[in-house]
Design a protein around this motif. Structure first.
Motif, PDB file in Angstrom:
ATOM      1  N   GLU A 105       0.990  -1.264   0.050  1.00 14.11           N
ATOM      2  CA  GLU A 105      -0.113   0.052  -0.009  1.00 14.11           C
ATOM      3  C   GLU A 105       0.933   1.274  -0.216  1.00 14.11           C
ATOM      4  O   GLU A 105       0.411   2.192  -0.796  1.00 14.11           O
ATOM      5  N   GLU A 106       2.048   1.276   0.745  1.00 12.54           N
ATOM      6  CA  GLU A 106       2.778   2.412   0.805  1.00 12.54           C
ATOM      7  C   GLU A 106       3.638   2.701  -0.689  1.00 12.54           C
ATOM      8  O   GLU A 106       3.556   3.841  -0.985  1.00 12.54           O
ATOM      9  N   LYS A 107       3.919   1.411  -1.402  1.00  9.16           N
ATOM     10  CA  LYS A 107       4.553   1.677  -2.738  1.00  9.16           C
ATOM     11  C   LYS A 107       3.416   2.414  -3.436  1.00  9.16           C
ATOM     12  O   LYS A 107       3.642   3.134  -4.360  1.00  9.16           O
ATOM     13  N   GLU A 108       1.996   1.747  -3.697  1.00  4.80           N
ATOM     14  CA  GLU A 108       0.930   2.205  -4.484  1.00  4.80           C
ATOM     15  C   GLU A 108       0.816   3.494  -4.378  1.00  4.80           C
ATOM     16  O   GLU A 108       0.501   4.462  -5.258  1.00  4.80           O
ATOM     17  N   SER A 109       0.736   4.117  -2.898  1.00  8.84           N
ATOM     18  CA  SER A 109       0.451   5.396  -2.548  1.00  8.84           C
ATOM     19  C   SER A 109       1.518   6.360  -3.368  1.00  8.84           C
ATOM     20  O   SER A 109       1.114   7.297  -3.776  1.00  8.84           O
ATOM     21  N   ILE A 110       2.739   6.015  -3.252  1.00  2.00           N
ATOM     22  CA  ILE A 110       3.592   6.818  -3.859  1.00  2.00           C
ATOM     23  C   ILE A 110       3.632   6.714  -5.256  1.00  2.00           C
ATOM     24  O   ILE A 110       3.725   7.922  -6.014  1.00  2.00           O
ATOM     25  N   GLU A 111       3.355   5.658  -5.707  1.00  2.00           N
ATOM     26  CA  GLU A 111       3.308   5.549  -7.502  1.00  2.00           C
ATOM     27  C   GLU A 111       2.116   6.603  -7.827  1.00  2.00           C
ATOM     28  O   GLU A 111       2.014   7.082  -8.723  1.00  2.00           O
ATOM     29  N   ALA A 112       0.800   6.390  -6.997  1.00  2.00           N
ATOM     30  CA  ALA A 112      -0.220   7.105  -7.022  1.00  2.00           C
ATOM     31  C   ALA A 112      -0.106   8.699  -7.248  1.00  2.00           C
ATOM     32  O   ALA A 112      -0.589   9.406  -8.240  1.00  2.00           O
ATOM     33  N   SER A 113       0.602   9.233  -6.131  1.00  2.00           N
ATOM     34  CA  SER A 113       1.056  10.646  -6.157  1.00  2.00           C
ATOM     35  C   SER A 113       1.870  11.015  -7.140  1.00  2.00           C
ATOM     36  O   SER A 113       1.650  12.200  -7.861  1.00  2.00           O
ATOM     37  N   ASN A 114       2.832  10.335  -7.558  1.00  2.82           N
ATOM     38  CA  ASN A 114       3.668  10.659  -8.863  1.00  2.82           C
ATOM     39  C   ASN A 114       2.862  10.681 -10.125  1.00  2.82           C
ATOM     40  O   ASN A 114       3.139  11.589 -10.914  1.00  2.82           O
ATOM     41  N   ALA A 115       1.988   9.668 -10.174  1.00  2.99           N
ATOM     42  CA  ALA A 115       1.015   9.815 -11.469  1.00  2.99           C
ATOM     43  C   ALA A 115       0.320  10.884 -11.391  1.00  2.99           C
ATOM     44  O   ALA A 115      -0.116  11.702 -12.602  1.00  2.99           O
ATOM     45  N   ASN A 116      -0.356  11.274 -10.473  1.00  2.00           N
ATOM     46  CA  ASN A 116      -1.127  12.434 -10.518  1.00  2.00           C
ATOM     47  C   ASN A 116      -0.689  13.674 -10.735  1.00  2.00           C
ATOM     48  O   ASN A 116      -0.993  14.685 -11.412  1.00  2.00           O
ATOM     49  N   ARG A 117       0.582  13.771 -10.221  1.00  2.00           N
ATOM     50  CA  ARG A 117       1.482  15.057 -10.476  1.00  2.00           C
ATOM     51  C   ARG A 117       1.891  15.164 -11.866  1.00  2.00           C
ATOM     52  O   ARG A 117       1.678  16.331 -12.474  1.00  2.00           O
ATOM     53  N   ALA A 118       2.139  14.042 -12.466  1.00  2.00           N
ATOM     54  CA  ALA A 118       2.732  13.853 -13.948  1.00  2.00           C
ATOM     55  C   ALA A 118       1.360  14.246 -14.791  1.00  2.00           C
ATOM     56  O   ALA A 118       1.383  15.002 -15.928  1.00  2.00           O
ATOM     57  N   MET A 119       0.176  13.854 -14.518  1.00  2.00           N
ATOM     58  CA  MET A 119      -1.211  14.100 -15.083  1.00  2.00           C
ATOM     59  C   MET A 119      -1.731  15.424 -15.062  1.00  2.00           C
ATOM     60  O   MET A 119      -1.879  15.969 -16.073  1.00  2.00           O
TER      61      MET A 119
END
Length: 312
Positions: A105-119
């Motif tokens: 879950e921690e890994k997914e949270s970091i990946e989702a945050s990076n993806a939202n920033r890029a989008m």
């Protein structure tokens, strides 16, 4: 510490069921065995076979004596654990699963945050380009209007959520979280109350193994070990009139160079016709025939190579 490979014994035959163990045996210990299982939805079962891998008795003896594998008799290897041992095992499994979930879950949270920033950055850039194209199109459509009267485009929102609504006011896209896998050990062969037979002598005493029990079987084991220690791969050689086919490397890459026959004693009788037959068959199949003589007292193997040659 590497755990030994488990050889499941049934009717005095040893099988390997784990694909990783089969790969280890072949790549690290040059033990090939023979696949004997069927494959679903495959018609040519005499050409393509699957698990389990059946080992020759000589391969089994070599692996167990070298500590690479252990013999397993599943019906007698399981013991009833106490309630305290079983409770501790269940708590360890649950704790391990929770730790894996937290890390995932921690890994997914970091990946989702990076993806939202890029989008959000991409959406802001696209919106700015679209407003600029709209402004240029307005100027071209009304060239007589003063440019000062053209209203400026609204400022770009810095809020990613507001930006998403402005970009797509008629629909909302919800990205579901990707499923993840939690690895929970389920193999009964790695439990504290699972006790396979670990030595050849104890396996013979337990009645699950009986090889080698004769002079000929000891000779086969001695010859096999001697060739194996020289780096050769061995396969079944009955199709070519011997005990083993001897390969210089993995049989998937090399043809066999020798056909080996085992002679169980220095004084064993060998008829001239056998030598002629071995020589002619070996030449016809582009192999040399090895006569491997075992001395049960000195535990030494003597080799004689037979090749057919012309006369005159």
């Amino acid at each position: 510490m590497t755990l030994p490979i488990l050889l499941r014994v049934s009717n005095f035959r040893a099988y390997v069921w784990d694909v990783d163990d089969i790969n280890t045996l072949r790549s690290h210990h040059h033990i090939c065995g023979i696949l004997t299982g069927t494959l679903p939805h495959l018609s040519s079962q005499n050409v393509f076979l699957g698990l389990p891998l059946q080992l020759m008795p000589e391969e089994v003896v070599l692996l167990v004596e070298n500590g690479i594998a252990v013999l397993v008799d599943d019906p007698s290897a399981h013991h009833s654990p106490s309630s305290s041992v079983l409770k501790l095992w269940q708590e360890e499994r649950l704790s391990d699963a929770k730790q894996q979930i937290a890390l995932t879950e921690e890994k997914e949270s970091i990946e989702a945050s990076n993806a939202n920033r890029a989008m959000s950055e991409s959406a802001q850039r696209k919106r700015k380009e679209r407003e600029e194209r709209r402004a240029r199109a307005t100027v071209n459509a009304a060239p007589n209007f003063p440019t000062d009267d053209i209203p400026s485009p609204p400022p770009i929102s810095e809020n990613p959520s507001q930006l998403a609504v402005e970009e797509s006011p008629d629909r909302a896209v919800v990205m579901p979280s990707a499923p993840y896998t939690v690895h929970v050990p389920a193999s009964s062969s790695r439990l504290a109350w699972y006790a396979p037979q670990s030595h050849l002598h104890s396996s013979i005493e337990a009645g699950i193994w009986k090889y080698p029990s004769t002079l000929q079987e000891r000779a086969r084991c001695g010859v096999f070990r001697s060739l194996w220690e020289q780096g050769f791969y061995m396969g079944v050689g009955i199709r070519f009139g011997g005990e083993y086919l001897v390969y210089p490397g993995d049989p998937l890459r090399y043809h066999s160079h020798f056909v080996a026959s085992v002679i169980d004693a220095p004084g064993a009788a060998l008829r001239p016709m056998e030598i002629v037959a071995h020589g002619r068959l070996g030449t016809g199949t582009k192999k040399a025939h090895l006569l491997c003589e075992w001395n049960d007292e000195t535990k030494v193997v003597s080799y004689f190579s037979v090749e057919w040659a012309g006369f005159g």
